[in-house]
Motif scaffolding. Structure first.
Motif, PDB file in Angstrom:
ATOM      1  N   ASP A 152       0.851  -1.194   0.000  1.00 46.15           N
ATOM      2  CA  ASP A 152       0.000   0.000   0.000  1.00 46.15           C
ATOM      3  C   ASP A 152       0.887   1.244   0.000  1.00 46.15           C
ATOM      4  O   ASP A 152       0.912   2.005   0.955  1.00 46.15           O
ATOM      5  CB  ASP A 152      -0.920  -0.015   1.228  1.00 46.15           C
ATOM      6  N   PRO A 153       1.634   1.474  -1.100  1.00 46.33           N
ATOM      7  CA  PRO A 153       2.573   2.594  -1.105  1.00 46.33           C
ATOM      8  C   PRO A 153       1.862   3.944  -1.132  1.00 46.33           C
ATOM      9  O   PRO A 153       0.816   4.092  -1.765  1.00 46.33           O
ATOM     10  CB  PRO A 153       3.384   2.384  -2.384  1.00 46.33           C
ATOM     11  N   MET A 211      -8.918   4.897  11.761  1.00 40.27           N
ATOM     12  CA  MET A 211      -9.052   5.517  10.442  1.00 40.27           C
ATOM     13  C   MET A 211      -7.854   5.193   9.546  1.00 40.27           C
ATOM     14  O   MET A 211      -8.000   5.051   8.332  1.00 40.27           O
ATOM     15  CB  MET A 211      -9.229   7.029  10.568  1.00 40.27           C
ATOM     16  N   GLN A 212      -6.674   5.038  10.136  1.00 41.33           N
ATOM     17  CA  GLN A 212      -5.522   4.608   9.352  1.00 41.33           C
ATOM     18  C   GLN A 212      -5.748   3.198   8.808  1.00 41.33           C
ATOM     19  O   GLN A 212      -5.422   2.907   7.657  1.00 41.33           O
ATOM     20  CB  GLN A 212      -4.257   4.632  10.205  1.00 41.33           C
ATOM     21  N   GLY A 213      -6.317   2.335   9.641  1.00 41.95           N
ATOM     22  CA  GLY A 213      -6.640   0.982   9.194  1.00 41.95           C
ATOM     23  C   GLY A 213      -7.689   0.982   8.091  1.00 41.95           C
ATOM     24  O   GLY A 213      -7.607   0.208   7.136  1.00 41.95           O
ATOM     25  N   ALA A 216      -8.242   3.414   5.949  1.00 42.89           N
ATOM     26  CA  ALA A 216      -7.574   3.910   4.749  1.00 42.89           C
ATOM     27  C   ALA A 216      -6.721   2.818   4.113  1.00 42.89           C
ATOM     28  O   ALA A 216      -6.712   2.657   2.888  1.00 42.89           O
ATOM     29  CB  ALA A 216      -6.718   5.123   5.081  1.00 42.89           C
ATOM     30  N   HIS A 217      -6.033   2.053   4.943  1.00 39.97           N
ATOM     31  CA  HIS A 217      -5.207   0.965   4.422  1.00 39.97           C
ATOM     32  C   HIS A 217      -6.065  -0.100   3.756  1.00 39.97           C
ATOM     33  O   HIS A 217      -5.757  -0.556   2.650  1.00 39.97           O
ATOM     34  CB  HIS A 217      -4.386   0.354   5.550  1.00 39.97           C
ATOM     35  N   ARG A 218      -7.132  -0.498   4.397  1.00 42.64           N
ATOM     36  CA  ARG A 218      -7.989  -1.544   3.815  1.00 42.64           C
ATOM     37  C   ARG A 218      -8.637  -1.084   2.517  1.00 42.64           C
ATOM     38  O   ARG A 218      -8.887  -1.895   1.630  1.00 42.64           O
ATOM     39  CB  ARG A 218      -9.049  -1.972   4.823  1.00 42.64           C
ATOM     40  N   ASN A 219      -8.893   0.209   2.387  1.00 44.89           N
ATOM     41  CA  ASN A 219      -9.509   0.716   1.167  1.00 44.89           C
ATOM     42  C   ASN A 219      -8.526   0.865   0.018  1.00 44.89           C
ATOM     43  O   ASN A 219      -8.935   0.833  -1.142  1.00 44.89           O
ATOM     44  CB  ASN A 219     -10.177   2.072   1.429  1.00 44.89           C
ATOM     45  N   PHE A 276      -3.252   8.137   0.129  1.00 45.41           N
ATOM     46  CA  PHE A 276      -2.792   9.455   0.538  1.00 45.41           C
ATOM     47  C   PHE A 276      -2.603   9.539   2.053  1.00 45.41           C
ATOM     48  O   PHE A 276      -2.408  10.619   2.580  1.00 45.41           O
ATOM     49  CB  PHE A 276      -3.785  10.534   0.102  1.00 45.41           C
ATOM     50  N   VAL A 277      -2.689   8.410   2.758  1.00 44.63           N
ATOM     51  CA  VAL A 277      -2.646   8.393   4.215  1.00 44.63           C
ATOM     52  C   VAL A 277      -1.363   7.707   4.682  1.00 44.63           C
ATOM     53  O   VAL A 277      -1.016   6.625   4.210  1.00 44.63           O
ATOM     54  CB  VAL A 277      -3.878   7.646   4.783  1.00 44.63           C
ATOM     55  N   ASN A 278      -0.664   8.330   5.619  1.00 43.82           N
ATOM     56  CA  ASN A 278       0.478   7.681   6.256  1.00 43.82           C
ATOM     57  C   ASN A 278      -0.057   6.731   7.316  1.00 43.82           C
ATOM     58  O   ASN A 278      -0.818   7.142   8.193  1.00 43.82           O
ATOM     59  CB  ASN A 278       1.393   8.715   6.903  1.00 43.82           C
TER      60      ASN A 278
END
Length: 189
Positions: free
Chosen positions: A29-30, A138-140, A142-145, A161-163
């Motif tokens: 997920d770069p 929310m980071q999780g 974003a990662h799953r999406n 776009f999320v760290n």
């Protein structure tokens, strides 16, 4: 101890290929900015070739079978085909680079760039994948999406776009390499 470090410091921590013949996974997920930084000039050239197809075909079709739309009729069509071409060029280059992050294309250069970037961050004491103002949850999300969206970007472009810390990679290799380099620097002094 010093001979062991001297022997291993020149060897990459990550091999060129995994024993199964696949290329190593760099990141599943770069972040968008990493993908743009790691894009090779050859990817931009291939993207430009793909992007030139749309306006090129429009010019060819107009020459082969003229539309006779008049003075101002063909210009909007060309503007639209150029916009489609630019979008296609960017998506093509972006997808080629993300496939290198996934390990589905030759990625020796990207592995080296990744190792250098992450080891430098470890030495500076920075978080590997950047800081985020989002909550863990929310980071999780974003990662799953956005995980592996580079494979499907021709249908739905959905870059990350999320760290966040979820990248599917064992980050211990960066710390081991930084430790070896710091030990070597200490021995030189």
């Amino acid at each position: 101890m010093s001979s062991t470090i001297g022997e291993t410091i020149g060897q990459p921590v990550v091999p060129d290929k995994i024993p199964t013949g696949e290329y190593p996974l760099i990141d599943n997920d770069p972040h968008f900015s990493r993908v743009i930084r790691y894009t090779r000039p050859s990817d931009w050239l291939a993207g430009a070739a793909v992007g030139a197809l749309s306006p090129g075909l429009m010019l060819y079709w107009e020459r082969v079978s003229p539309s006779f739309v008049g003075k101002g009729g063909f210009a909007p069509v060309m503007r639209m085909s150029c916009a489609v071409g630019l979008t296609g060029a960017f998506l093509f280059a972006y997808t080629r680079t993300t496939s290198r992050f996934y390990g589905s294309r030759e990625n020796r250069r990207e592995v080296d760039l990744d190792m250098r970037e992450m080891v430098d961050k470890v030495k500076k004491g920075e978080p590997l994948y950047g800081k985020s103002e989002l909550t863990e949850y929310m980071q999780g999300v974003a990662h799953r999406n956005s995980r592996y969206t580079g494979v499907f970007s021709h249908v739905i472009p959905w870059p990350n776009f999320v760290n966040h810390p979820y990248h599917g990679v064992d980050t211990a290799k960066y710390y081991r390499q930084a430790e070896m380099e710091l030990e070597q620097e200490k021995q030189r002094s």
